[in-house]
Scaffold this active site. Structure first.
Site, PDB file in Angstrom:
ATOM      1  N   LYS A 199       0.866  -0.987   0.124  1.00  0.00           N
ATOM      2  CA  LYS A 199      -0.103   0.011   0.030  1.00  0.00           C
ATOM      3  C   LYS A 199       0.795   1.231  -0.085  1.00  0.00           C
ATOM      4  O   LYS A 199       1.395   1.730   1.024  1.00  0.00           O
ATOM      5  CB  LYS A 199      -0.831   0.154   1.194  1.00  0.00           C
ATOM      6  N   GLU A 274       9.386   0.892  10.963  1.00  0.00           N
ATOM      7  CA  GLU A 274      10.457   1.986  10.795  1.00  0.00           C
ATOM      8  C   GLU A 274       9.704   3.367  10.908  1.00  0.00           C
ATOM      9  O   GLU A 274       8.971   3.669  10.097  1.00  0.00           O
ATOM     10  CB  GLU A 274      10.936   1.817   9.513  1.00  0.00           C
ATOM     11  N   CYS A 308      13.590  10.573   7.372  1.00  0.00           N
ATOM     12  CA  CYS A 308      13.488   9.858   8.531  1.00  0.00           C
ATOM     13  C   CYS A 308      14.564   9.963   9.324  1.00  0.00           C
ATOM     14  O   CYS A 308      14.641  10.205  10.521  1.00  0.00           O
ATOM     15  CB  CYS A 308      13.058   8.478   8.467  1.00  0.00           C
ATOM     16  N   GLU A 405       9.692  15.639  16.015  1.00  0.00           N
ATOM     17  CA  GLU A 405       9.897  15.652  14.468  1.00  0.00           C
ATOM     18  C   GLU A 405       9.296  16.539  13.713  1.00  0.00           C
ATOM     19  O   GLU A 405       7.871  16.501  13.559  1.00  0.00           O
ATOM     20  CB  GLU A 405       9.868  14.277  13.847  1.00  0.00           C
TER      21      GLU A 405
HETATM   22  P1  NAP Z   1       2.151   8.244   8.055  1.00  0.00           P
HETATM   23  O1  NAP Z   1       1.108   9.118   8.105  1.00  0.00           O
HETATM   24  O2  NAP Z   1       2.396   7.347   9.121  1.00  0.00           O
HETATM   25  O3  NAP Z   1       2.077   7.319   6.786  1.00  0.00           O
HETATM   26  C1  NAP Z   1       2.834   5.979   6.524  1.00  0.00           C
HETATM   27  C2  NAP Z   1       1.607   5.138   5.605  1.00  0.00           C
HETATM   28  O4  NAP Z   1       0.673   4.808   6.600  1.00  0.00           O
HETATM   29  C3  NAP Z   1       1.074   5.845   4.428  1.00  0.00           C
HETATM   30  O5  NAP Z   1       1.065   4.870   3.614  1.00  0.00           O
HETATM   31  C4  NAP Z   1      -0.095   5.919   5.078  1.00  0.00           C
HETATM   32  O6  NAP Z   1      -1.210   5.962   4.105  1.00  0.00           O
HETATM   33  C5  NAP Z   1      -0.281   4.719   6.035  1.00  0.00           C
HETATM   34  N1  NAP Z   1      -1.549   5.004   7.030  1.00  0.00           N
HETATM   35  C6  NAP Z   1      -2.195   6.169   7.521  1.00  0.00           C
HETATM   36  N2  NAP Z   1      -2.762   5.846   8.603  1.00  0.00           N
HETATM   37  C7  NAP Z   1      -3.051   4.309   8.706  1.00  0.00           C
HETATM   38  C8  NAP Z   1      -3.498   3.439   9.536  1.00  0.00           C
HETATM   39  N3  NAP Z   1      -4.405   3.966  10.620  1.00  0.00           N
HETATM   40  N4  NAP Z   1      -3.132   2.352   9.512  1.00  0.00           N
HETATM   41  C9  NAP Z   1      -2.122   1.794   8.714  1.00  0.00           C
HETATM   42  N5  NAP Z   1      -1.577   2.498   7.809  1.00  0.00           N
HETATM   43  C10 NAP Z   1      -1.906   3.879   7.884  1.00  0.00           C
HETATM   44  O7  NAP Z   1       3.382   8.795   7.744  1.00  0.00           O
HETATM   45  P2  NAP Z   1       3.922  10.148   6.572  1.00  0.00           P
HETATM   46  O8  NAP Z   1       3.490  11.386   7.231  1.00  0.00           O
HETATM   47  O9  NAP Z   1       3.368   9.432   5.448  1.00  0.00           O
HETATM   48  O10 NAP Z   1       5.364   9.738   6.700  1.00  0.00           O
HETATM   49  C11 NAP Z   1       6.192  10.485   7.438  1.00  0.00           C
HETATM   50  C12 NAP Z   1       6.680   9.980   8.683  1.00  0.00           C
HETATM   51  O11 NAP Z   1       7.354   8.592   8.196  1.00  0.00           O
HETATM   52  C13 NAP Z   1       7.693  10.443   9.455  1.00  0.00           C
HETATM   53  O12 NAP Z   1       7.361  10.328  10.753  1.00  0.00           O
HETATM   54  C14 NAP Z   1       8.813   9.740   9.002  1.00  0.00           C
HETATM   55  O13 NAP Z   1       9.916   9.899  10.034  1.00  0.00           O
HETATM   56  C15 NAP Z   1       8.486   8.494   8.838  1.00  0.00           C
HETATM   57  N6  NAP Z   1       9.598   7.754   8.075  1.00  0.00           N
HETATM   58  C16 NAP Z   1      10.564   6.693   8.618  1.00  0.00           C
HETATM   59  C17 NAP Z   1      11.385   6.133   8.127  1.00  0.00           C
HETATM   60  C18 NAP Z   1      12.140   5.072   8.587  1.00  0.00           C
HETATM   61  O14 NAP Z   1      12.712   4.118   7.911  1.00  0.00           O
HETATM   62  N7  NAP Z   1      12.407   4.977  10.005  1.00  0.00           N
HETATM   63  C19 NAP Z   1      11.332   6.375   6.914  1.00  0.00           C
HETATM   64  C20 NAP Z   1      10.793   7.396   6.125  1.00  0.00           C
HETATM   65  C21 NAP Z   1       9.613   7.962   6.908  1.00  0.00           C
HETATM   66  P3  NAP Z   1      -2.147   7.598   3.568  1.00  0.00           P
HETATM   67  O15 NAP Z   1      -0.997   8.373   3.867  1.00  0.00           O
HETATM   68  O16 NAP Z   1      -2.272   7.069   2.368  1.00  0.00           O
HETATM   69  O17 NAP Z   1      -3.207   7.583   4.222  1.00  0.00           O
END
Ligand code: NAP
Ligand code: MG
Length: 502
Positions: A199, A274, A308, A405
């Site tokens: 997804k 992650e 991240c 963050e």
């Molecule tokens: P996010 O809101 O947590 O979204 C990540 C993914 O989860 C998206 O595909 C999102 O789908 C999905 N999602 C949203 N709500 C969900 C739920 N209730 N259940 C299951 N999946 C759900 O994060 P983001 O804002 O997209 O990404 C930024 C974050 O990712 C930052 O905090 C960053 O630090 C972290 N990150 C971590 C790493 C690592 O390797 N540690 C790498 C990159 C990013 P939709 O957005 O389509 O709704």
């Protein structure tokens, strides 16, 4: 596609291949077929440098996910995929790597258009990283094996272990490195012999849909790789709960990761998380300040700070603090703020209007809380979600810009005196994704490394990533590893076999 985006693609001479892909109706890839959502719903896909509409993609439902799970299960539970010999899996993975490489320029354009990132970096980092990841894991299937042991208990036994793939793996991917993060999860799962359902984030689903076409072209059996687009709260949540899925591997924010983890463990799925970070950077007084400043700026402003493991908290030994800050500001001035398709772009727009608002809110909070904005931080009016890189000095540990963050081009700095103080500042965070040290004093560097609570420690560098090295955080940055042989341990079961011998 609205005219804003069409003009933008014309201005930068986007390839015919990319235009053809963007012009066709987008479908999900389930069980080898290209399908709409079960209820016909779609979501809009925007381009961040203009804010314009590019196209639409299916907004999947729980029923769509269920079809993908059934296909992935069928292949895993004795289907054609499960019967392939290891070298046949390797051949397919190599073929896919080759196809991604062949279409690398097009994939880089798609990534730059959907996510807003620099097309140059997309090609050099995201797409090359994707190719390398598939190549690296392509070599593993024929090298996965258990061990034979000689037990000491009374009796005679043949005792050995078998490595077996975990099953159906669901990958939930964020928007900052859409194709590359997907590749980390999918390449390793396929190498281990699992089947997968991906997804992508709604903000950046396009490169993954183009990737699915290459999966089809490579000749993977139907249902081994499935792509279900749509809302995280629908598809992602249904993945965590679905009894037909054996593992969820999630990259994203800490709060959503916690929710995914709770649900997944509630039905005893394996889970890798992650999550976010607020990674510290220590600049010691013996560091080469000019090269450290370049690496520190790159470590926080690359991908417009939407990284991240970005090194966002920079602690500088007091005697070199002012000189280092001058160098850092000078380097930051040279980073070009431009639309993603501009080949000279270093800092592209934020991925969305919402992300721009969040980052601008933090810059405002930093000012209000008394940090000194020593460079940038302006938020030009549209079109496009641009923010100038911001450097704050004289920050204190209680400020929200130091604790939370931000996921944008915002760096906070403060001085330290002793190494003990540096360690305590560095570890004063719930996160533990990465840390960096700038120094050429081996004794001090090696003393610091074991004391830093972080999954990766970079010395005189930042965010060096290679498929052969594991990546993943400590503490609130999650658990489990992507990449390296370590990742395969999280995708396989170990079976203990005991055979009584006469
Ligand atoms: P996010 O809101 O947590 O979204 C990540 C993914 O989860 C998206 O595909 C999102 O789908 C999905 N999602 C949203 N709500 C969900 C739920 N209730 N259940 C299951 N999946 C759900 O994060 P983001 O804002 O997209 O990404 C930024 C974050 O990712 C930052 O905090 C960053 O630090 C972290 N990150 C971590 C790493 C690592 O390797 N540690 C790498 C990159 C990013 P939709 O957005 O389509 O709704
Ligand atoms: Mg987009």
């Amino acid at each position: 596609m609205d005219s804003l985006v069409r003009n933008y693609l014309d201005q930068y001479g986007v390839s015919d291949a990319t235009r053809r892909f963007l012009a066709k109706p987008q479908k999900m890839f389930i069980d080898g077929a290209w399908v709409d959502s079960a209820n016909g719903a779609t979501f809009d896909i925007f381009e961040p440098s203009t804010g314009g509409l590019v196209t639409r993609a299916p907004s999947g439902t729980a029923d769509d996910l269920d079809r993908a799970v059934r296909a992935a299960r069928r292949q895993f539970d004795g289907g054609e995929w499960r019967r392939l010999k290891p070298l046949e899996r390797e051949r397919l993975l190599h073929r896919l790597a080759y196809l991604i490489e062949t279409h690398g320029d097009e994939l880089a354009e798609i990534e730059a258009i959907d996510m807003g990132k620099s097309v140059t970096f997309a090609r050099e980092i995201d797409i090359q990283g994707t190719v390398d990841t598939f190549r690296y894991f392509a070599g593993w299937p024929s090298k996965l094996h258990g061990r034979t042991v000689e037990p000491s208990i009374p009796g005679n036994y043949l005792a050995y272990t078998r490595k077996e793939p975990l099953g159906v793996v669901a990958a939930i991917v964020p928007w900052n490195f859409p194709l590359q993060t997907m590749a980390w999860k999918v390449a390793a799962a396929l190498a281990a012999g699992c089947t997968v359902i991906v997804k992508p984030a709604e903000l950046t689903s396009l490169s993954t849909l183009r990737f699915a076409e290459l999966v089809e072209e490579a000749g993977f059996p139907d249902g081994v790789v499935n792509i279900v687009t749509g809302k995280g709260s629908v598809i992602g949540a249904a993945m965590s709960a679905h009894p037909g899925i054996n593992k969820v591997t999630f990259t994203g924010s800490t709060p959503v990761g916690q929710e995914v983890g709770r649900t997944a463990v509630g039905n005893l799925k394996h889970v890798t998380l992650e999550l976010g970070g607020k990674s510290p950077v220590l600049v010691l007084d013996d560091a080469d300040l000019a090269s450290a400043a370049r690496a520190v700026a790159n470590g926080v402003f690359f991908n417009s700070g939407q990284v991240c493991d970005a090194g966002t908290r920079v602690y500088v030994q007091r005697s070199v603090h002012d000189a280092f800050l001058d160098e850092l500001i000078a380097v930051t001035r040279t980073l070009k703020l431009a639309p993603g398709l501009d080949r000279g772009c270093y800092i592209g727009p934020m991925v969305s209007a919402q992300q721009k608002k969040v980052v601008a809110g933090y810059i405002e909070a930093g000012r209000r809380e008394g940090a000194k904005l020593v460079h940038g931080g302006a938020t030009p009016e549209g079109p496009g979600h641009f923010i100038e890189p911001a450097i704050f000095a004289h920050c204190t540990p209680d400020m929200s810009i130091v604790r939370e963050e931000i996921f944008g081009p915002v760096l906070v700095t403060s001085p330290f005196d002793t190494l003990e103080e540096a360690v305590s500042l560095a570890n004063d965070t719930p996160f533990g994704l990465a840390a960096a040290i700038y120094s050429n004093d081996l004794a001090r560097v090696h003393t610091l490394i074991p004391q830093l609570h972080a999954g990766s420690v970079y010395v005189n560098a930042h965010s060096t990533i290679d498929p052969s090295m594991p990546f993943g955080g400590f503490k609130d940055s999650g658990f489990g590893k992507d990449l390296g042989p370590e990742q395969l341990d999280y995708l396989m079961e170990t079976k203990a076999v005991w055979i009584t011998l006469p």
